[in-house]
Design an enzyme around this catalytic site. Structure first.
Site, PDB file in Angstrom:
ATOM      1  N   LYS A  91       0.856  -1.198   0.000  1.00  0.00           N
ATOM      2  CA  LYS A  91       0.000   0.000   0.000  1.00  0.00           C
ATOM      3  C   LYS A  91       0.885   1.239   0.000  1.00  0.00           C
ATOM      4  CE  LYS A  91      -4.009  -2.077   2.104  1.00  0.00           C
ATOM      5  NZ  LYS A  91      -3.546  -3.405   1.663  1.00  0.00           N
ATOM      6  N   ASP A 139      -1.718  -1.919  -4.064  1.00  0.00           N
ATOM      7  CA  ASP A 139      -3.130  -2.060  -3.670  1.00  0.00           C
ATOM      8  C   ASP A 139      -3.826  -0.708  -3.799  1.00  0.00           C
ATOM      9  OD1 ASP A 139      -2.788  -4.713  -2.976  1.00  0.00           O
ATOM     10  OD2 ASP A 139      -2.699  -4.351  -0.816  1.00  0.00           O
ATOM     11  N   GLN A 189     -11.310  -0.337  -8.324  1.00  0.00           N
ATOM     12  CA  GLN A 189     -12.455  -0.757  -7.491  1.00  0.00           C
ATOM     13  C   GLN A 189     -13.769  -0.487  -8.225  1.00  0.00           C
ATOM     14  OE1 GLN A 189     -11.150   2.106  -4.696  1.00  0.00           O
ATOM     15  NE2 GLN A 189     -10.418   0.624  -3.198  1.00  0.00           N
ATOM     16  N   ARG A 244      -5.778  -5.420 -11.350  1.00  0.00           N
ATOM     17  CA  ARG A 244      -6.584  -6.316 -10.487  1.00  0.00           C
ATOM     18  C   ARG A 244      -7.918  -5.596 -10.249  1.00  0.00           C
ATOM     19  NH1 ARG A 244      -4.586  -6.269  -4.656  1.00  0.00           N
ATOM     20  NH2 ARG A 244      -3.088  -7.902  -5.174  1.00  0.00           N
ATOM     21  N   LYS A 248     -14.080  -5.208  -5.766  1.00  0.00           N
ATOM     22  CA  LYS A 248     -15.285  -4.393  -5.535  1.00  0.00           C
ATOM     23  C   LYS A 248     -14.939  -3.130  -4.744  1.00  0.00           C
ATOM     24  CE  LYS A 248     -18.579  -8.211  -5.633  1.00  0.00           C
ATOM     25  NZ  LYS A 248     -19.676  -8.904  -4.916  1.00  0.00           N
ATOM     26  N   GLY A 249     -13.978  -3.240  -3.810  1.00  0.00           N
ATOM     27  CA  GLY A 249     -13.625  -2.091  -2.962  1.00  0.00           C
ATOM     28  C   GLY A 249     -13.974  -2.392  -1.521  1.00  0.00           C
ATOM     29  N   THR A 257     -12.359 -11.713  -6.567  1.00  0.00           N
ATOM     30  CA  THR A 257     -13.654 -11.745  -5.864  1.00  0.00           C
ATOM     31  C   THR A 257     -13.919 -13.160  -5.354  1.00  0.00           C
ATOM     32  OG1 THR A 257     -16.034 -11.301  -6.055  1.00  0.00           O
ATOM     33  CG2 THR A 257     -14.968 -12.207  -8.007  1.00  0.00           C
ATOM     34  N   ARG A 263     -11.416  -4.907   8.284  1.00  0.00           N
ATOM     35  CA  ARG A 263     -12.105  -4.813   6.975  1.00  0.00           C
ATOM     36  C   ARG A 263     -12.742  -6.158   6.631  1.00  0.00           C
ATOM     37  NH1 ARG A 263      -7.822  -1.330   5.691  1.00  0.00           N
ATOM     38  NH2 ARG A 263      -6.562  -2.890   4.626  1.00  0.00           N
ATOM     39  N   ARG A 264     -12.049  -7.247   6.976  1.00  0.00           N
ATOM     40  CA  ARG A 264     -12.607  -8.579   6.691  1.00  0.00           C
ATOM     41  C   ARG A 264     -13.850  -8.824   7.529  1.00  0.00           C
ATOM     42  NH1 ARG A 264      -8.937  -7.461   3.608  1.00  0.00           N
ATOM     43  NH2 ARG A 264     -10.780  -6.673   2.627  1.00  0.00           N
TER      44      ARG A 264
HETATM   45  C1  LIG Z   1      -6.866 -10.766  -4.010  1.00  0.00           C
HETATM   46  C2  LIG Z   1      -7.666  -9.608  -3.485  1.00  0.00           C
HETATM   47  C3  LIG Z   1      -7.065  -8.374  -3.371  1.00  0.00           C
HETATM   48  C4  LIG Z   1      -7.784  -7.257  -2.928  1.00  0.00           C
HETATM   49  N1  LIG Z   1      -7.208  -6.022  -2.943  1.00  0.00           N
HETATM   50  C5  LIG Z   1      -7.969  -4.941  -2.627  1.00  0.00           C
HETATM   51  C6  LIG Z   1      -7.465  -3.620  -2.779  1.00  0.00           C
HETATM   52  O1  LIG Z   1      -6.318  -3.390  -3.194  1.00  0.00           O
HETATM   53  N2  LIG Z   1      -8.289  -2.589  -2.448  1.00  0.00           N
HETATM   54  C7  LIG Z   1      -9.584  -2.785  -1.994  1.00  0.00           C
HETATM   55  O2  LIG Z   1     -10.288  -1.805  -1.735  1.00  0.00           O
HETATM   56  N3  LIG Z   1     -10.058  -4.035  -1.828  1.00  0.00           N
HETATM   57  C8  LIG Z   1      -9.308  -5.096  -2.139  1.00  0.00           C
HETATM   58  N4  LIG Z   1      -9.836  -6.357  -1.992  1.00  0.00           N
HETATM   59  C9  LIG Z   1     -11.107  -6.553  -1.243  1.00  0.00           C
HETATM   60  C10 LIG Z   1     -12.334  -6.374  -2.123  1.00  0.00           C
HETATM   61  O3  LIG Z   1     -12.481  -5.030  -2.483  1.00  0.00           O
HETATM   62  C11 LIG Z   1     -13.604  -6.834  -1.364  1.00  0.00           C
HETATM   63  O4  LIG Z   1     -13.771  -6.028  -0.239  1.00  0.00           O
HETATM   64  C12 LIG Z   1     -13.585  -8.284  -0.922  1.00  0.00           C
HETATM   65  O5  LIG Z   1     -12.989  -9.101  -1.894  1.00  0.00           O
HETATM   66  C13 LIG Z   1     -15.008  -8.820  -0.678  1.00  0.00           C
HETATM   67  O6  LIG Z   1     -15.764  -8.689  -1.838  1.00  0.00           O
HETATM   68  P1  LIG Z   1     -16.174  -9.879  -2.819  1.00  0.00           P
HETATM   69  O7  LIG Z   1     -15.800  -9.467  -4.191  1.00  0.00           O
HETATM   70  O8  LIG Z   1     -15.622 -11.167  -2.377  1.00  0.00           O
HETATM   71  O9  LIG Z   1     -17.759  -9.877  -2.820  1.00  0.00           O
HETATM   72  P2  LIG Z   1     -18.844  -9.878  -1.665  1.00  0.00           P
HETATM   73  O10 LIG Z   1     -20.145  -9.659  -2.352  1.00  0.00           O
HETATM   74  O11 LIG Z   1     -18.463  -8.966  -0.560  1.00  0.00           O
HETATM   75  O12 LIG Z   1     -18.777 -11.348  -1.114  1.00  0.00           O
HETATM   76  C14 LIG Z   1     -19.142 -12.470  -1.897  1.00  0.00           C
HETATM   77  C15 LIG Z   1     -19.008 -13.717  -1.017  1.00  0.00           C
HETATM   78  O13 LIG Z   1     -17.633 -13.913  -0.664  1.00  0.00           O
HETATM   79  C16 LIG Z   1     -17.514 -14.372   0.670  1.00  0.00           C
HETATM   80  N5  LIG Z   1     -16.787 -13.336   1.441  1.00  0.00           N
HETATM   81  C17 LIG Z   1     -16.464 -12.080   1.039  1.00  0.00           C
HETATM   82  N6  LIG Z   1     -15.762 -11.429   1.997  1.00  0.00           N
HETATM   83  C18 LIG Z   1     -15.653 -12.309   3.022  1.00  0.00           C
HETATM   84  C19 LIG Z   1     -15.043 -12.229   4.292  1.00  0.00           C
HETATM   85  N7  LIG Z   1     -14.405 -11.135   4.696  1.00  0.00           N
HETATM   86  N8  LIG Z   1     -15.109 -13.319   5.094  1.00  0.00           N
HETATM   87  C20 LIG Z   1     -15.748 -14.452   4.688  1.00  0.00           C
HETATM   88  N9  LIG Z   1     -16.336 -14.571   3.486  1.00  0.00           N
HETATM   89  C21 LIG Z   1     -16.302 -13.522   2.670  1.00  0.00           C
HETATM   90  C22 LIG Z   1     -18.915 -14.573   1.175  1.00  0.00           C
HETATM   91  O14 LIG Z   1     -19.262 -15.904   0.892  1.00  0.00           O
HETATM   92  C23 LIG Z   1     -19.724 -13.614   0.325  1.00  0.00           C
HETATM   93  O15 LIG Z   1     -21.067 -13.992   0.207  1.00  0.00           O
HETATM   94  C24 LIG Z   1      -9.130  -7.445  -2.495  1.00  0.00           C
HETATM   95  C25 LIG Z   1      -9.738  -8.694  -2.612  1.00  0.00           C
HETATM   96  C26 LIG Z   1      -9.039  -9.751  -3.123  1.00  0.00           C
HETATM   97  C27 LIG Z   1      -9.733 -11.071  -3.273  1.00  0.00           C
END
Ligand SMILES: Cc1cc2nc3c(=O)[nH]c(=O)nc-3n(C[C@H](O)[C@H](O)[C@H](O)COP(=O)(O)OP(=O)(O)OC[C@H]3O[C@@H](n4cnc5c(N)ncnc54)[C@H](O)[C@@H]3O)c2cc1C
Length: 311
Positions: free
Chosen positions: A102, A136, A166, A187, A190-191, A229, A291-292
């Site tokens: 970052k 990131d 994002q 990459r 969603k954000g 995702t 955030r997680r």
């Molecule tokens: C490799 C990678 C790099 C990333 N880098 C960045 C970045 O640089 N900047 C940024 O803003 N964001 C980043 N993110 C985070 C991203 O923006 C989302 O916040 C995150 O991936 C959750 O969104 P989703 O696309 O999985 O969809 P969602 O609709 O949030 O989730 C879909 C499904 O995934 C599962 N899930 C999602 N999150 C969780 C969790 N925390 N615990 C358990 N299960 C979960 C659940 O089953 C959920 O129903 C990154 C994500 C990934 C995978």
């Protein structure tokens, strides 16, 4: 809407020093501690076995030495030094060479020129031994600066570097046009940050629709994009789309976070797709961890259960 409220709640909590102190005491204590589900440990000695285990499953990885929002030059220099050491340690360990970092960890909020210098040091060291480095994307306050710095190092000839866009932000379709024209590796996520409606979609369905629109453009026009995702509906549609367009699985990769949807990570790999796991480690794990939790409030129950089990 619950999504936005939950992100906001956990983002506020992530700034609590008391909570951070309490979590830091228990979160990594022992192999079953609750934060270990999402974070590969506090040291590189913890992280290397974690990435070896990932490699053994036929998955790729990217290592993130956790840290963000540093407020002093000394802290930004320290983070840079840690990344340079990490490059040496990964080189010696013989594991895959891929890092995520970052820019606020490298001093973006302190001195932009120093942040660029720090990034260039890491890219130069990484380039010498074949590393790929991803910057990131952080909250929308940092989008302009992050993209500008990325474009600066790209213009200066760095090609071992990629960026993140994002889908939640209104601006992203425009950013996509510019960054994609460079031929840079993007990459798509969603954000993870709570954003106001002036800059970001507030409805999950709008964020998801934008993700799919952008993913399809990346897959047809992009350079080795990463579709990051855990969303099964989106993954299903991406698989359908790539199969319909004969986009072979060596032209892009899926990415997921360490400890999240391990079932999907394995099944996509078994179907022949490339899957990269984002592996965070380090002492500064609290904001990442929060955030997680904010993404999926059910994770709070998981933390509480782990704490009860440990007593
Ligand atoms: C490799 C990678 C790099 C990333 N880098 C960045 C970045 O640089 N900047 C940024 O803003 N964001 C980043 N993110 C985070 C991203 O923006 C989302 O916040 C995150 O991936 C959750 O969104 P989703 O696309 O999985 O969809 P969602 O609709 O949030 O989730 C879909 C499904 O995934 C599962 N899930 C999602 N999150 C969780 C969790 N925390 N615990 C358990 N299960 C979960 C659940 O089953 C959920 O129903 C990154 C994500 C990934 C995978």
């Amino acid at each position: 809407m619950l999504d936005v409220a939950s992100k906001a709640f956990f983002q506020t909590l992530s700034r609590s020093r008391t909570l951070k102190k309490a979590a830091s005491r228990y979160g990594m204590l022992g192999p079953q501690a609750f934060a270990r589900r999402f974070i590969a440990g506090e040291t590189v000695e913890d992280a290397i076995p974690a990435v070896r285990a990932i490699e053994a499953q036929g998955l790729f990885h990217t290592l993130d030495y956790l840290g963000e929002s540093v407020t002093s030059l000394a802290a930004s220099e320290n983070a840079t030094r840690q990344y340079l050491e990490l490059i040496d340690q990964i080189d010696r360990a013989g594991v895959e060479r891929n890092l995520s970092l970052k820019l606020t960890q490298l001093g973006l909020d302190v001195d932009r020129a120093i942040c660029v210098d720090n990034l260039r040091k890491i890219l130069a060291a990484g380039d010498r031994c074949g590393f790929f480095v991803r910057t990131d994307m952080e909250s929308s306050k940092h989008t302009d600066a992050t993209l500008e710095i990325f474009e600066t190092v790209w213009r200066h000839g760095s090609r071992n570097v990629g960026v993140v866009l994002q889908s939640c932000l209104h601006r992203t379709e425009q950013d996509f046009e510019r960054i994609n024209r460079l031929g840079a590796r993007i990459r798509l996520v969603k954000g993870a940050y709570r954003e106001p409606k002036s800059v970001a979609y507030q409805l999950k369905s709008d964020v998801d629709d934008a993700f799919l629109r952008l993913a399809k453009r990346l897959l047809t026009e992009g350079t080795y994009p990463a579709i990051a995702t855990h969303d099964e509906d989106i993954l299903r549609e991406v698989k359908r789309f790539t199969s319909e367009r004969n986009i072979t699985s060596d032209r892009y990769e899926f990415q997921m976070l360490y400890g999240i949807r391990r079932d999907l990570q394995k099944s996509l790999r078994a179907e022949g797709y490339r899957m990269r796991i984002y592996v965070p480690f380090g002492h500064e794990w609290f904001p990442y961890f929060m955030r997680r939790l904010g993404e999926r409030p059910a994770n709070v129950a998981f933390v509480i259960k782990s704490l009860i089990a440990e007593r």
